[in-house]
Design an enzyme around this catalytic site. Structure first.
Site, PDB file in Angstrom:
ATOM      1  N   ASP A   1      -3.909   2.923   6.683  1.00 28.77           N
ATOM      2  CA  ASP A   1      -3.185   1.918   5.918  1.00 28.77           C
ATOM      3  C   ASP A   1      -2.339   2.641   4.878  1.00 28.77           C
ATOM      4  OD1 ASP A   1      -2.612  -0.726   4.709  1.00 28.77           O
ATOM      5  OD2 ASP A   1      -3.837   0.059   3.069  1.00 28.77           O
TER       6      ASP A   1
ATOM      7  N   ASP B   1      -8.108   0.072   2.503  1.00 32.65           N
ATOM      8  CA  ASP B   1      -8.739  -0.239   1.228  1.00 32.65           C
ATOM      9  C   ASP B   1      -8.636  -1.697   0.829  1.00 32.65           C
ATOM     10  OD1 ASP B   1      -5.946  -0.258   0.622  1.00 32.65           O
ATOM     11  OD2 ASP B   1      -6.439   0.030  -1.494  1.00 32.65           O
TER      12      ASP B   1
ATOM     13  N   ASP C   1      -7.339  -5.246   5.252  1.00 36.99           N
ATOM     14  CA  ASP C   1      -7.749  -4.183   6.173  1.00 36.99           C
ATOM     15  C   ASP C   1      -9.136  -4.434   6.762  1.00 36.99           C
ATOM     16  OD1 ASP C   1      -5.414  -2.749   5.545  1.00 36.99           O
ATOM     17  OD2 ASP C   1      -6.367  -1.847   3.798  1.00 36.99           O
TER      18      ASP C   1
END
Length: 732
Positions: free
Chosen positions: A422, A622, A626
């Site tokens: 991410d 995080d 996600d």
């Protein structure tokens, strides 16, 4: 809790979904057995999750009822119930008291067995008194599971634990009661029970966390809403909202549910759902999502989706489904136990019969040889193989800021081929900061920063806060702004030291008759191409210059990518940001593959797409958005500085927030797995060699007990080598 039953629009029109709480499972083979029984029913597709002790079942209600599903599970020897029909308890709790008692009583048992000087008069009777509660109270879960499995013609490691401890206790009791001059094995019965209970206790503690991700998601939503009723605001529980209701969201409040803005304008912080740091400006006609935060103006919103239809509820469901669909890796010991366990029992029985028929030994001698077979095959080393390596490995990981959830995680690190990262908060810092200042000709950069920061200071917008913070860092203090006014989606206006200052998008400056000269327009385009957000600043109708803001890339990200590539992992950058920003960040840190403009609810689908291509995928993230992707991935790694939901949905947590720890985590997990495998190979290999010697009468029960203890010491020593694990030497 998720709904007990639900109708999913993606399922067949006549299909329902139900989640069952399953009780009585002791190993991954139990989950597989229940899953097979459920899937044998007509119109049923079931996945049983051993870690969370739940079964996700899709069924045809015209062919099967929920009572049928529960009945099949109970017929297999386990317990089943609807989640809201049971009280959630800590799964480690049933083991805690049994483990403490077993540990306390096993210490004197081991002392008597291995130290002649420590033996008081009548020590064998004392050992009997100490071992009995350990075997029958502390070891009761193993005996109960063994009996239940035996009723269904199945043998597991519980069977061998039960048979081994009961045999050692029974033989020793006969020896003491009949005053036979031979050794007793109360210490073996106590030690085996204690060590295996310790492993179960640690495993149960990890199970408790499996449902925390969903609970954390549910906590994110607003609890109350300001409902507009006949022009008056009425505070109501969010559950009372219906589609079409109008409600008010004040600055700083969470949006109660999904809806469309009908009045007011503001900037909405969507980072809890999207992970992106820049708030989205909204005005009448724009959509807003529940659990996002209103940062500035007052909004009136019309509800469009409520309850289970909201974006937050959908993400919650995605996490639940991803967790349910991720079958736990079956322990190596369980894979061979179906052959090993009955074989050991059969060998011990045949040994007893064979020695009696051959007349080569007395009944006492034959029984002693048979007990030697059982004792030497007792899974003491097997009980230590996974827990000790896991305790040392996870303990070392904790020292390095790496949290590993359980042994099933380790196997998933072995074959990972692709690691998806991410962007925001993982590769980048996740917060806006000034990245460049471009002053117009003849304008001092200090004056540009001073006026811009002072004008932005009263604003709550994250871009404004970043500019104001930059100004304070540069200048120490800022003049007070007068007549502050925020223009939603454009910028701000204020009077600073008698100067009429405007800062924001070029469209706002155009209202003041200020246009960007060609060279500054080119600078703005260049900065935006690099992924920055650019605002222009003017005072008294004169352009002062440009300020660029960006989510800064973590200093460790480039080095982390190099280390991940060294582990033969192919990195992929995944983000909801636009392609231009994503490509700029990827080029900066050395990533070739990019998936940009991916909506929060589509991140898990992107992971699934890569898996369908044959890639074994690890995911590092995080944010709340996600969490489904972390759960869907073959291996989920959460940045510890991120949301609790992402951490709970992941398999590994990187507490430090340093992306290089992802490489260390995978290396540590792989090494711990290799240690467990080496332990198990030794434990089984030892039995393969030792059992024939015991059958032949070469190894008597005393030597068998010593050999068993030596095997355990070797396993523990091998596990302790993990304490020397160290991260790669850092250049910075």
């Amino acid at each position: 809790m998720t709904p007990v039953t639900s109708r999913d629009p993606q399922l067949a029109p006549d299909a329902d979904r139900v989640e069952l709480a399953i009780g009585g499972m002791t190993c991954a083979s139990c989950a597989a057995r229940i899953e097979k029984r459920l899937n044998d029913l007509p119109g049923v597709t079931a996945t049983v999750n051993f870690a969370s002790e739940h079964a996700a079942v899709v069924f045809d209600p015209t062919r099967v009822q929920i009572t049928d599903l529960i009945g099949v599970v109970e017929a297999a020897g386990y317990e089943a119930s609807l989640p809201d029909a049971v009280t959630e308890v800590d799964p480690a709790r049933p083991y805690r008291r049994r483990l403490l008692l077993a540990a306390a009583l096993s210490v004197p048992l081991l002392t008597f067995a291995w130290s002649l000087a420590a033996r008081p008069p009548g020590w064998q009777w004392i050992s009997l008194a100490l071992a009995t509660p350990v075997v029958f109270f502390s070891g009761w879960p193993f005996h109960r599971a063994a009996a239940r499995n035996a009723l269904h013609g199945v043998a597991t490691m519980d069977t061998l634990i039960s048979v081994g401890t009961l045999s050692a206790w029974a033989w020793s009791t006969v020896v003491v009661a009949a005053a036979i001059r031979t050794d007793v094995y109360f210490d073996a019965a106590g030690a085996i029970t204690t060590l295996v209970l310790l492993g179960r206790y640690l495993e149960a503690g990890a199970k408790r966390r499996s449902g925390d991700a969903i609970r954390e998601l549910l906590e994110l939503g607003a609890k109350e809403a300001h409902l507009l009723k006949d022009g008056e605001e009425v505070l109501v529980p969010v559950e009372k909202l219906a589609v079409g209701d109008h409600f008010v969201v004040r600055p700083g409040e969470k949006v109660p549910t999904d809806g469309v803005v009908v009045a007011g304008s503001s900037a909405i912080d969507r980072s809890m759902l999207t992970g992106e740091p820049v708030p989205v400006d909204v005005a009448p006609g724009d959509e807003v999502s529940g659990a996002t935060v209103n940062t500035s103006g007052r909004l009136v919103v019309a509800a469009t989706r409520v309850g289970g239809a909201t974006a937050l509820a959908q993400i919650t469901r995605l996490v639940a489904e991803a967790q349910a669909g991720k079958a736990p890796v079956q322990r190596l010991a369980d894979r061979v136990s179906s052959v090993f366990v009955p074989a050991v029992i059969a060998i011990a029985s045949l040994t007893l019969i064979g020695w009696l028929l051959l007349g080569a030994a007395t009944a006492t001698g034959a029984f002693g040889i048979a007990v030697a077979v059982i004792v030497i095959a007792c899974p003491c080393a097997l009980g230590l193989a996974t827990p000790t390596a896991l305790m040392v490995g996870t303990g070392r990981g904790a020292q390095l800021g790496i949290l590993i959830k359980g042994p099933e995680v380790l196997e998933r690190t072995r074959q990972v081929t692709t690691i998806v990262l991410d962007k925001t908060g993982t590769v980048t810092e996740g917060a806006m900061a000034v990245s460049a200042v471009v002053a117009a000709d003849g304008v001092a950069e200090t004056e540009l920063v001073r006026l811009a920061a002072a004008a932005e200071d009263p604003s709550e917008h994250p871009v404004a806060r970043a500019v104001a913070a930059f100004g304070r860092d540069r200048l120490g203090s800022l003049p007070e702004a007068q007549g502050f006014s925020a223009r939603a989606g454009l910028g701000v206006e204020a009077v600073v030291d008698g100067h009429a200052v405007v800062i924001g998008r070029p469209a706002l400056l155009a209202d003041w008759g200020v246009a960007l000269p060609e060279h500054l327009a080119a600078d703005a385009a260049r900065l935006e191409a690099g992924g920055a957000t650019v605002v222009a600043v003017a005072a008294d109708g004169v352009l002062l210059g440009l300020i660029a803001l960006a989510d800064r890339i973590r200093e460790s990200s480039r080095a982390a990518i190099a280390e991940l590539r060294a582990l033969s992992l192919d990195p992929v950058l995944l983000t909801g940001d636009n392609w231009r920003v994503a490509r700029a960040v990827a080029d900066e840190i050395g990533i070739d593959r990019v998936a940009a403009e991916v909506l929060p609810q589509d991140k898990a689908a992107e992971i699934a797409r890569l898996q369908e291509l044959g890639e074994v995928v690890a995911m590092v993230g995080d944010g709340v958005n996600d969490a489904p992707a972390l759960a869907r991935a073959d291996l989920g790694l959460a940045i510890g500085t991120g949301s609790d939901v992402a951490i709970e949905a992941s398999d590994l947590t990187l507490v430090s927030g340093d992306l290089r720890a992802a490489a260390d985590a995978i290396r540590l997990a792989r090494r711990t797995l290799r240690t467990i495998k080496a332990n198990l190979v030794w434990a089984f290999g030892y039995n393969i060699v030792a059992i024939p010697l015991a059958v032949a009468g070469v190894v008597d029960p005393i030597v068998a007990a010593a050999a068993m203890a030596s095997s355990s010491v070797l396993v523990v020593t091998n596990s302790l080598r993990l304490r020397r694990f160290a991260p790669l030497e850092r250049r910075r």
